[in-house]
Design a protein around this motif. Structure first.
Motif, PDB file in Angstrom:
ATOM      1  N   ASN A  19      -7.352  -4.030   0.849  1.00 54.33           N
ATOM      2  CA  ASN A  19      -6.531  -2.733   1.113  1.00 54.33           C
ATOM      3  C   ASN A  19      -7.045  -2.784   2.517  1.00 54.33           C
ATOM      4  OD1 ASN A  19      -6.926  -0.227  -0.455  1.00 54.33           O
ATOM      5  ND2 ASN A  19      -8.885   0.167   0.373  1.00 54.33           N
ATOM      6  N   ASN A  21      -4.619  -0.782   5.693  1.00 55.89           N
ATOM      7  CA  ASN A  21      -3.279   0.022   5.911  1.00 55.89           C
ATOM      8  C   ASN A  21      -2.023  -0.655   6.644  1.00 55.89           C
ATOM      9  OD1 ASN A  21      -2.058   2.135   7.920  1.00 55.89           O
ATOM     10  ND2 ASN A  21      -2.243   2.993   6.187  1.00 55.89           N
ATOM     11  N   HIS A  55       2.170  -4.542  -4.936  1.00 55.78           N
ATOM     12  CA  HIS A  55       0.846  -4.798  -4.355  1.00 55.78           C
ATOM     13  C   HIS A  55      -0.110  -4.467  -3.382  1.00 55.78           C
ATOM     14  CE1 HIS A  55       0.496  -9.140  -6.453  1.00 55.78           C
ATOM     15  NE2 HIS A  55       1.152  -9.129  -4.409  1.00 55.78           N
ATOM     16  N   THR A  56       1.155  -3.008  -3.346  1.00 56.82           N
ATOM     17  CA  THR A  56       0.795  -1.686  -2.500  1.00 56.82           C
ATOM     18  C   THR A  56       0.618  -0.491  -3.043  1.00 56.82           C
ATOM     19  OG1 THR A  56       2.732  -0.909  -2.973  1.00 56.82           O
ATOM     20  CG2 THR A  56       2.330  -1.958  -1.413  1.00 56.82           C
ATOM     21  N   ASP A  57      -0.654   0.496  -2.595  1.00 49.21           N
ATOM     22  CA  ASP A  57      -0.968   1.217  -3.652  1.00 49.21           C
ATOM     23  C   ASP A  57       0.133   2.289  -3.995  1.00 49.21           C
ATOM     24  OD1 ASP A  57      -0.609   1.997  -0.904  1.00 49.21           O
ATOM     25  OD2 ASP A  57      -2.397   3.732  -1.063  1.00 49.21           O
ATOM     26  N   LYS A  58      -0.694   3.649  -4.978  1.00 43.39           N
ATOM     27  CA  LYS A  58       0.746   4.558  -5.127  1.00 43.39           C
ATOM     28  C   LYS A  58       1.013   4.868  -3.907  1.00 43.39           C
ATOM     29  CE  LYS A  58      -1.509   8.524  -6.197  1.00 43.39           C
ATOM     30  NZ  LYS A  58      -1.306   9.627  -8.156  1.00 43.39           N
ATOM     31  N   LYS A  60       2.289   8.319  -1.919  1.00 42.48           N
ATOM     32  CA  LYS A  60       1.551   9.338  -1.679  1.00 42.48           C
ATOM     33  C   LYS A  60       2.825  10.814  -1.220  1.00 42.48           C
ATOM     34  CE  LYS A  60      -2.252   6.758   0.295  1.00 42.48           C
ATOM     35  NZ  LYS A  60      -1.519   5.718  -0.343  1.00 42.48           N
ATOM     36  N   THR A  82       0.816   3.944   3.289  1.00 45.92           N
ATOM     37  CA  THR A  82       0.998   2.180   2.137  1.00 45.92           C
ATOM     38  C   THR A  82      -0.431   1.523   2.571  1.00 45.92           C
ATOM     39  OG1 THR A  82       3.262   2.325   1.571  1.00 45.92           O
ATOM     40  CG2 THR A  82       2.457   0.377   1.812  1.00 45.92           C
ATOM     41  N   LEU A  85      -2.794  -4.154  -1.335  1.00 50.80           N
ATOM     42  CA  LEU A  85      -4.333  -4.248  -2.035  1.00 50.80           C
ATOM     43  C   LEU A  85      -4.626  -5.527  -1.834  1.00 50.80           C
ATOM     44  CD1 LEU A  85      -3.643  -1.647  -5.019  1.00 50.80           C
ATOM     45  CD2 LEU A  85      -5.068  -1.061  -2.574  1.00 50.80           C
TER      46      LEU A  85
END
Length: 99
Positions: A19, A21, A55-58, A60, A82, A85
């Motif tokens: 998690n 950045n 492996h990345t977040d949604k 934005k 980004t 995760l």
């Protein structure tokens, strides 16, 4: 732990906690992703997740201001927005032109 391969920077590999950045990992490990503001306003940290996008977040809303749906479909993200995760990703970008 995550692993980030900075393709454009000679395939430099860095590790960081889950998690994390992406831009902060690049800054801390001298990954080389270009940036000006670091807050999603300028769009200079546009990069392409070549491997491991899962492996990345949604995505934005701030990213959608700089990236088209086609960009997103091709794996482009804003590094400042980004978070990686878990797992490994490989990232590339267009190098800044030298004056």
């Amino acid at each position: 732990m995550i692993e980030v391969t900075f393709i454009t920077n000679g395939n430099k590999v860095a590790t960081a906690p889950d998690n994390s950045n992406l831009l902060r990992v690049s800054l801390r490990e001298q990954g080389g992703i270009p940036f000006l503001c670091g807050g999603g306003k300028c769009g200079t940290c546009k990069c392409r997740i070549e491997q491991g996008i899962e492996h990345t977040d949604k995505v934005k809303d701030k990213e959608r201001k700089h990236l088209t749906q086609e960009d997103l479909d091709q794996g482009y993200r804003m590094a400042c927005q980004t978070f990686v995760l878990e797992g490994s990703i490989s990232v590339s970008w267009v190098p800044k032109k030298k004056a």
